[in-house]
Design a protein around this motif. Structure first.
Motif, PDB file in Angstrom:
ATOM      1  N   GLY A 285      -4.898   1.483   3.935  1.00  0.00           N
ATOM      2  CA  GLY A 285      -5.589   1.821   5.172  1.00  0.00           C
ATOM      3  C   GLY A 285      -5.734   3.306   5.382  1.00  0.00           C
ATOM      4  N   GLN A 286      -4.948   4.122   4.640  1.00  0.00           N
ATOM      5  CA  GLN A 286      -5.078   5.573   4.756  1.00  0.00           C
ATOM      6  C   GLN A 286      -6.328   6.029   3.997  1.00  0.00           C
ATOM      7  OE1 GLN A 286      -2.836   7.533   6.621  1.00  0.00           O
ATOM      8  NE2 GLN A 286      -2.228   5.453   7.224  1.00  0.00           N
ATOM      9  N   GLU A 287      -6.966   7.058   4.513  1.00  0.00           N
ATOM     10  CA  GLU A 287      -8.202   7.555   3.885  1.00  0.00           C
ATOM     11  C   GLU A 287      -7.915   8.108   2.494  1.00  0.00           C
ATOM     12  OE1 GLU A 287     -10.148  10.353   6.381  1.00  0.00           O
ATOM     13  OE2 GLU A 287     -10.580   8.907   7.991  1.00  0.00           O
ATOM     14  N   CYS A 288      -8.870   7.952   1.605  1.00  0.00           N
ATOM     15  CA  CYS A 288      -8.709   8.449   0.242  1.00  0.00           C
ATOM     16  C   CYS A 288     -10.072   8.731  -0.377  1.00  0.00           C
ATOM     17  CB  CYS A 288      -7.965   7.428  -0.620  1.00  0.00           C
ATOM     18  SG  CYS A 288      -8.831   5.835  -0.783  1.00  0.00           S
ATOM     19  N   ALA A 289     -10.056   9.534  -1.419  1.00  0.00           N
ATOM     20  CA  ALA A 289     -11.276   9.804  -2.188  1.00  0.00           C
ATOM     21  C   ALA A 289     -11.120   9.316  -3.618  1.00  0.00           C
ATOM     22  CB  ALA A 289     -11.577  11.304  -2.179  1.00  0.00           C
ATOM     23  N   GLU A 290      -9.873   9.069  -4.027  1.00  0.00           N
ATOM     24  CA  GLU A 290      -9.589   8.552  -5.358  1.00  0.00           C
ATOM     25  C   GLU A 290      -8.312   7.721  -5.298  1.00  0.00           C
ATOM     26  OE1 GLU A 290      -9.082  11.825  -7.961  1.00  0.00           O
ATOM     27  OE2 GLU A 290      -7.656  12.873  -6.677  1.00  0.00           O
ATOM     28  N   ALA A 291      -8.024   7.021  -6.367  1.00  0.00           N
ATOM     29  CA  ALA A 291      -6.908   6.079  -6.362  1.00  0.00           C
ATOM     30  C   ALA A 291      -5.538   6.745  -6.470  1.00  0.00           C
ATOM     31  CB  ALA A 291      -7.082   5.084  -7.516  1.00  0.00           C
ATOM     32  N   GLU A 292      -5.453   7.909  -7.081  1.00  0.00           N
ATOM     33  CA  GLU A 292      -4.159   8.512  -7.385  1.00  0.00           C
ATOM     34  C   GLU A 292      -3.232   8.676  -6.170  1.00  0.00           C
ATOM     35  OE1 GLU A 292      -0.959  11.045  -8.049  1.00  0.00           O
ATOM     36  OE2 GLU A 292      -2.640  11.651  -6.770  1.00  0.00           O
ATOM     37  N   PRO A 293      -3.727   9.106  -5.001  1.00  0.00           N
ATOM     38  CA  PRO A 293      -2.804   9.285  -3.862  1.00  0.00           C
ATOM     39  C   PRO A 293      -2.343   7.961  -3.230  1.00  0.00           C
ATOM     40  CG  PRO A 293      -4.812  10.602  -3.612  1.00  0.00           C
ATOM     41  CD  PRO A 293      -5.069   9.610  -4.687  1.00  0.00           C
ATOM     42  N   CYS A 294      -2.942   6.835  -3.622  1.00  0.00           N
ATOM     43  CA  CYS A 294      -2.639   5.551  -2.983  1.00  0.00           C
ATOM     44  C   CYS A 294      -1.469   4.848  -3.659  1.00  0.00           C
ATOM     45  CB  CYS A 294      -3.872   4.639  -3.023  1.00  0.00           C
ATOM     46  SG  CYS A 294      -5.304   5.298  -2.147  1.00  0.00           S
ATOM     47  N   ALA A 295      -0.548   4.345  -2.858  1.00  0.00           N
ATOM     48  CA  ALA A 295       0.601   3.624  -3.397  1.00  0.00           C
ATOM     49  C   ALA A 295       0.172   2.376  -4.155  1.00  0.00           C
ATOM     50  CB  ALA A 295       1.562   3.250  -2.275  1.00  0.00           C
ATOM     51  N   SER A 296      -0.875   1.732  -3.685  1.00  0.00           N
ATOM     52  CA  SER A 296      -1.349   0.500  -4.328  1.00  0.00           C
ATOM     53  C   SER A 296      -2.087   0.774  -5.620  1.00  0.00           C
ATOM     54  CB  SER A 296      -2.285  -0.247  -3.374  1.00  0.00           C
ATOM     55  OG  SER A 296      -3.441   0.538  -3.106  1.00  0.00           O
ATOM     56  N   GLY A 297      -2.540   2.021  -5.808  1.00  0.00           N
ATOM     57  CA  GLY A 297      -3.318   2.372  -6.988  1.00  0.00           C
ATOM     58  C   GLY A 297      -4.790   2.036  -6.861  1.00  0.00           C
ATOM     59  N   SER A 298      -5.236   1.659  -5.646  1.00  0.00           N
ATOM     60  CA  SER A 298      -6.646   1.311  -5.422  1.00  0.00           C
ATOM     61  C   SER A 298      -7.189   2.064  -4.221  1.00  0.00           C
ATOM     62  CB  SER A 298      -6.804  -0.197  -5.175  1.00  0.00           C
ATOM     63  OG  SER A 298      -6.414  -0.940  -6.318  1.00  0.00           O
ATOM     64  N   CYS A 299      -8.337   2.702  -4.413  1.00  0.00           N
ATOM     65  CA  CYS A 299      -9.052   3.355  -3.319  1.00  0.00           C
ATOM     66  C   CYS A 299     -10.431   2.701  -3.255  1.00  0.00           C
ATOM     67  CB  CYS A 299      -9.176   4.860  -3.580  1.00  0.00           C
ATOM     68  SG  CYS A 299     -10.091   5.759  -2.289  1.00  0.00           S
ATOM     69  N   VAL A 300     -10.690   1.957  -2.185  1.00  0.00           N
ATOM     70  CA  VAL A 300     -11.936   1.193  -2.046  1.00  0.00           C
ATOM     71  C   VAL A 300     -12.543   1.473  -0.682  1.00  0.00           C
ATOM     72  CG1 VAL A 300     -12.971  -1.107  -2.084  1.00  0.00           C
ATOM     73  CG2 VAL A 300     -10.995  -0.620  -3.537  1.00  0.00           C
ATOM     74  N   ASP A 301     -13.838   1.738  -0.678  1.00  0.00           N
ATOM     75  CA  ASP A 301     -14.558   1.984   0.575  1.00  0.00           C
ATOM     76  C   ASP A 301     -13.913   3.103   1.389  1.00  0.00           C
ATOM     77  OD1 ASP A 301     -16.376  -0.142   0.061  1.00  0.00           O
ATOM     78  OD2 ASP A 301     -14.891  -1.572   0.795  1.00  0.00           O
ATOM     79  N   GLY A 302     -13.338   4.091   0.681  1.00  0.00           N
ATOM     80  CA  GLY A 302     -12.790   5.266   1.364  1.00  0.00           C
ATOM     81  C   GLY A 302     -11.397   5.112   1.926  1.00  0.00           C
ATOM     82  N   VAL A 303     -10.766   3.976   1.647  1.00  0.00           N
ATOM     83  CA  VAL A 303      -9.386   3.791   2.122  1.00  0.00           C
ATOM     84  C   VAL A 303      -8.532   3.210   0.992  1.00  0.00           C
ATOM     85  CG1 VAL A 303     -10.027   3.467   4.543  1.00  0.00           C
ATOM     86  CG2 VAL A 303      -9.852   1.477   3.010  1.00  0.00           C
ATOM     87  N   CYS A 304      -7.221   3.463   1.056  1.00  0.00           N
ATOM     88  CA  CYS A 304      -6.301   2.845   0.107  1.00  0.00           C
ATOM     89  C   CYS A 304      -6.279   1.349   0.387  1.00  0.00           C
ATOM     90  CB  CYS A 304      -4.901   3.429   0.264  1.00  0.00           C
ATOM     91  SG  CYS A 304      -4.764   5.182  -0.191  1.00  0.00           S
ATOM     92  N   CYS A 305      -6.460   0.556  -0.673  1.00  0.00           N
ATOM     93  CA  CYS A 305      -6.650  -0.885  -0.507  1.00  0.00           C
ATOM     94  C   CYS A 305      -5.583  -1.676  -1.253  1.00  0.00           C
ATOM     95  CB  CYS A 305      -8.037  -1.257  -1.028  1.00  0.00           C
ATOM     96  SG  CYS A 305      -8.578  -2.925  -0.594  1.00  0.00           S
ATOM     97  N   ASP A 306      -5.297  -2.870  -0.748  1.00  0.00           N
ATOM     98  CA  ASP A 306      -4.256  -3.690  -1.350  1.00  0.00           C
ATOM     99  C   ASP A 306      -4.647  -4.253  -2.712  1.00  0.00           C
ATOM    100  OD1 ASP A 306      -6.159  -5.416  -0.303  1.00  0.00           O
ATOM    101  OD2 ASP A 306      -4.692  -6.849   0.490  1.00  0.00           O
ATOM    102  N   THR A 307      -5.945  -4.340  -2.998  1.00  0.00           N
ATOM    103  CA  THR A 307      -6.413  -4.823  -4.305  1.00  0.00           C
ATOM    104  C   THR A 307      -7.587  -3.961  -4.747  1.00  0.00           C
ATOM    105  OG1 THR A 307      -8.075  -6.376  -3.467  1.00  0.00           O
ATOM    106  CG2 THR A 307      -5.801  -7.190  -3.621  1.00  0.00           C
TER     107      THR A 307
END
Length: 315
Positions: free
Chosen positions: A218-240
């Protein structure tokens, strides 16, 4: 007690004289110096023995004089020096980690009463555990009054036990485990699934696949690396990865969770031309588009006039 014995002896002796007319030497056997209140009472603080409340012979305690250095003590008030260390009266406070006042504890072996360095290899200080590192008790080196550092041990997957100041060695709850680990069925701490919130991370963070804290879903992102889930979709860190048709991760109220796009909506390039989303994660013909079967229509309804019907209104 002695006075009672004395009176009893007198009574017995008097009885013997009156009945038998015989002399009696019993009274002479009574130690009158032991009779409280009688002449000849012995001063316990000067009798050459350790008795009563004395901490050493004829000194210490609440009634006798204070003891000289090297004499035994229980507290500072027992000593003329005002210091009691290692249970002997000492010349100084002798309260550092690695100094002692008793002869058998000192490196030098000098007589008790004088403070000096503690024997080498003597354990000192207390064990500690902080931030997943257990530090054991230190040791004295025989020359310094400071406690040398203890051996360090990494708790690895376990957390510190605050009551024992040591690493947990088995777990019964997640709190017994280190950052981003959970308690498994066998009492072992295991790595949590990527994207799991909490477990030592900040409120807007979650655990990644390596056990580090990164941006939560749910946190904003531009790429997957900063996301704990490893997925950045539609501008947010995503569960899948959320890469199926008519699914999105930034739907209002469900940010960070891959969800179906509402019926009639469009999801970027997932649906093109005359197609729209059917609300179940797939594309279909939009209402009024020509059709030959229900399954062709996003609404699931191909009218008898061979056009797709509209979506039912939500109650």
């Amino acid at each position: 007690m002695w006075k009672n014995q004395h009176l009893l002896a007198m009574a017995l002796c008097a009885g013997a004289i009156s009945i038998l007319g015989m002399g009696c030497e019993l009274i002479a056997t009574v130690d009158r110096s032991r009779i409280p209140g009688d002449e000849g009472v012995i001063d316990l603080c000067a009798d050459g023995m350790k008795n009563g409340e004395e901490t050493d012979v004829d000194c210490g305690g609440s009634t006798c004089p204070q003891c000289a250095t090297a004499k035994a003590c229980a507290e500072a008030d027992d000593c003329t020096s005002g210091f009691c260390a290692d249970s002997v009266c000492c010349d100084t406070a002798c309260d550092e980690d690695c100094d002692s006042c008793a002869a058998d504890l000192k490196e030098s072996g000098d007589e008790s009463g004088t403070c000096g360095p503690t024997k080498a290899e003597t354990a000192c200080g207390e064990s500690t555990c902080s931030e997943g590192v257990e530090t054991g008790r230190g040791t004295c080196d025989g020359t310094s009054v400071e406690c040398g550092p203890g051996e360090e041990k990494d708790c690895e997957t376990f957390a510190c036990d605050p009551e024992e100041n040591a690493c947990f060695t088995e777990c019964t709850e997640d709190a017994h485990c280190t950052l981003c680990h959970v308690c498994g069925e066998e009492g072992e701490c295991v790595l949590a699934a990527a994207g799991t919130p909490g477990l030592g991370c900040e409120a807007d963070q979650a655990c990644d696949a390596t056990g580090a804290c990164k941006a939560a879903n749910g946190q904003e992102c531009a790429e997957a690396e900063p996301c704990a889930s490893g997925s950045c979709v539609d501008g947010v860190c995503c569960d899948t990865g959320c890469d199926s048709a008519c699914q999105a991760c930034n739907i209002e109220g469900s940010e960070g969770t891959c969800s179906n796009v509402a019926a009639g909506g469009e999801d970027g390039m997932d649906c093109s031309g005359a197609n729209v989303c059917n609300g179940e994660g797939a594309c279909g013909l939009a209402p009024t588009e020509a059709c030959t079967a229900d399954e062709e229509c996003a609404s699931g309804n191909c009218l008898s006039i061979f056009v797709c019907g509209g979506f039912p209104e939500e109650p």
